[in-house]
Design an enzyme around this catalytic site. Sequence first.
Site, short mmCIF file in Angstrom:
data_model
loop_
_atom_site.label_atom_id
_atom_site.label_comp_id
_atom_site.label_asym_id
_atom_site.label_seq_id
_atom_site.Cartn_x
_atom_site.Cartn_y
_atom_site.Cartn_z
N HIS A 29 0.84 -1.21 0.00
CA HIS A 29 0.00 0.00 0.00
C HIS A 29 0.87 1.25 0.00
O HIS A 29 1.70 1.43 0.90
CB HIS A 29 -0.92 0.00 1.21
CG HIS A 29 -1.92 -1.12 1.19
ND1 HIS A 29 -3.19 -0.98 0.68
CD2 HIS A 29 -1.82 -2.42 1.58
CE1 HIS A 29 -3.84 -2.13 0.78
NE2 HIS A 29 -3.03 -3.03 1.32
N ASP A 150 -7.35 1.40 -5.01
CA ASP A 150 -8.17 0.73 -4.01
C ASP A 150 -9.49 1.50 -3.92
O ASP A 150 -9.54 2.59 -3.34
CB ASP A 150 -7.43 0.74 -2.66
CG ASP A 150 -8.24 0.09 -1.56
OD1 ASP A 150 -9.37 -0.36 -1.83
OD2 ASP A 150 -7.73 0.04 -0.42
N GLY A 182 -9.62 -2.39 2.81
CA GLY A 182 -10.38 -1.78 3.89
C GLY A 182 -11.04 -2.82 4.77
O GLY A 182 -10.58 -3.96 4.86
N HIS A 209 -8.72 -7.86 -1.57
CA HIS A 209 -8.39 -8.46 -0.28
C HIS A 209 -9.55 -9.39 0.09
O HIS A 209 -10.72 -9.00 -0.07
CB HIS A 209 -8.30 -7.41 0.82
CG HIS A 209 -7.11 -6.49 0.75
ND1 HIS A 209 -6.80 -5.74 -0.33
CD2 HIS A 209 -6.16 -6.21 1.69
CE1 HIS A 209 -5.71 -5.02 -0.07
NE2 HIS A 209 -5.30 -5.29 1.15
N GLU A 212 -8.97 -12.27 4.98
CA GLU A 212 -7.97 -11.69 5.90
C GLU A 212 -8.59 -11.60 7.29
O GLU A 212 -7.96 -11.93 8.29
CB GLU A 212 -7.59 -10.28 5.40
CG GLU A 212 -6.61 -9.54 6.30
CD GLU A 212 -6.36 -8.10 5.85
OE1 GLU A 212 -7.16 -7.55 5.06
OE2 GLU A 212 -5.35 -7.52 6.29
ZN LIG Z 1 -3.37 -4.98 2.09
#
Ligand SMILES: [Zn+2]
Length: 355
Positions: A29, A150, A182, A209, A212
Amino acid sequence: MERTTEKQLGKEEFLNFFRKIPKAEIHLHLEAVISRDTVRRFIRRRNPEFDDERAEQEIGRIFTYSDLNGFIKAYLAVQDLYDSPADFNDVFRDLRDYLVRNGIKYAEIFAAPSAFIKKGWDFSEIVSVYMKNVIKIETETGIKVRILIDVSRTFGFENAEKNLQLLLANMTPVIIGIGLGGSETNGPARLFGSVFEKARSRGLVTVAHAGEDVGPESVWDTINILRAARIGHGISSAGDEKLIDELVRRNIPLEVCPTSNVFTRKFVSTMKEHPIRKFFDRGITVTLNSDDPLFFGVELLDEYWNAYAEIGFSLAELRKIAENSFRASFIGDDEKAKFIDAVGKAWDGNPATAR
Ligand SMILES: [Zn+2]
C-alpha cells in the site's frame, strides 16, 4: 526435503543474497510505505510547536491498535496528515528507497484515494502526481511501478462506484486496475460485483483483499461474484479444502503477507503456523509481500527471511516464490519470462551451493 542438504544461511548472508534476487512485490500500500521520518515531518508541519520527541509520541499514539479495524483508523490518521497532493512526492521518494533497498524490480502498488477525495482534493491532480512519480522512479532506478486504485470497501458501495467513475475519467497507462481493501467485516465482497464488472469491461484488472478478517465465504464471493484475478491474503482459505482446490484449478494467486496476518491474529497466531506452507504444498501460486511496511515494521526481505527461518521454506522453494511474484503479476508473458530468467541468473551466486 531439500532443506536437510542445504547449507543453512545466517540472517545477514540470507538478506544479502536475497537482496540480489530480482523480485516483484504485488501487495503493497502506497500510503503505508511512507517512512517514519516523513510522518514525523508531516506531524511537525501540522503542529509547529512539536519537537521531534513530541512528534514521536504522537506517532506512538496513532500506532496503538490491536485489530484490523483499529489499524484502518491509524491508516486514516496518517492520511489525514497530508496537506496537498504534492505530499505524494515525498511518499513516492520513500517508495523508491524501499524498492531499491529490497531488490524489487517490479511493483504493483495499491493507492487509496478515498480519504483524499473526502478532503476535497481533485482526483485528476492526484493521478498526475502519481504518474509523474512513477515515471521518475523508472527513470532514476529502472524499477517499474504500476498502480491499482483501491476503490475501498470501508465507505460502502456508492463510494467505491464513485472512485471507479473518477478513475475511468482519468485513465493513464500507469494505473492498470482496481483493488478492494479496507474493512472486510463492514464491506462484504458480494456488494461490489457491479463495480468489478464495470472495471473489467473498461480494460482494468481486478484484485481484492479477502479471507484476511472474514472466513472462506469471503474468498468464495471474491472469486465467484467479484471474479478477482488475485486474492490479497486469502488466509482463511486454509480451513476449506474445496476452496484450496478451486484456487489451484482456476490458478488464482494469493498475495500472502505473513507479518500482517500474524498481527491481525484472526486466522494465524504465530509465524510458524502460517498456512502459506499448506498453500504452497497444495500447489497454489503463492507470493510474499509486506502489505504495510511502516505499520508492521516489516519489509519484503524480512518476509522472505521469516518464510525461511520461521516457516521453514528451503532456498529452492523461496526461489520459486520469487519467480511466482512475476508469474502472478499483470506484466506481459515476455516480460515475465525475462524477469524469471533474471532470477535464475542471479541464483548462480547462491551462497548455500557455492563451493
Ligand atoms: Zn493490504
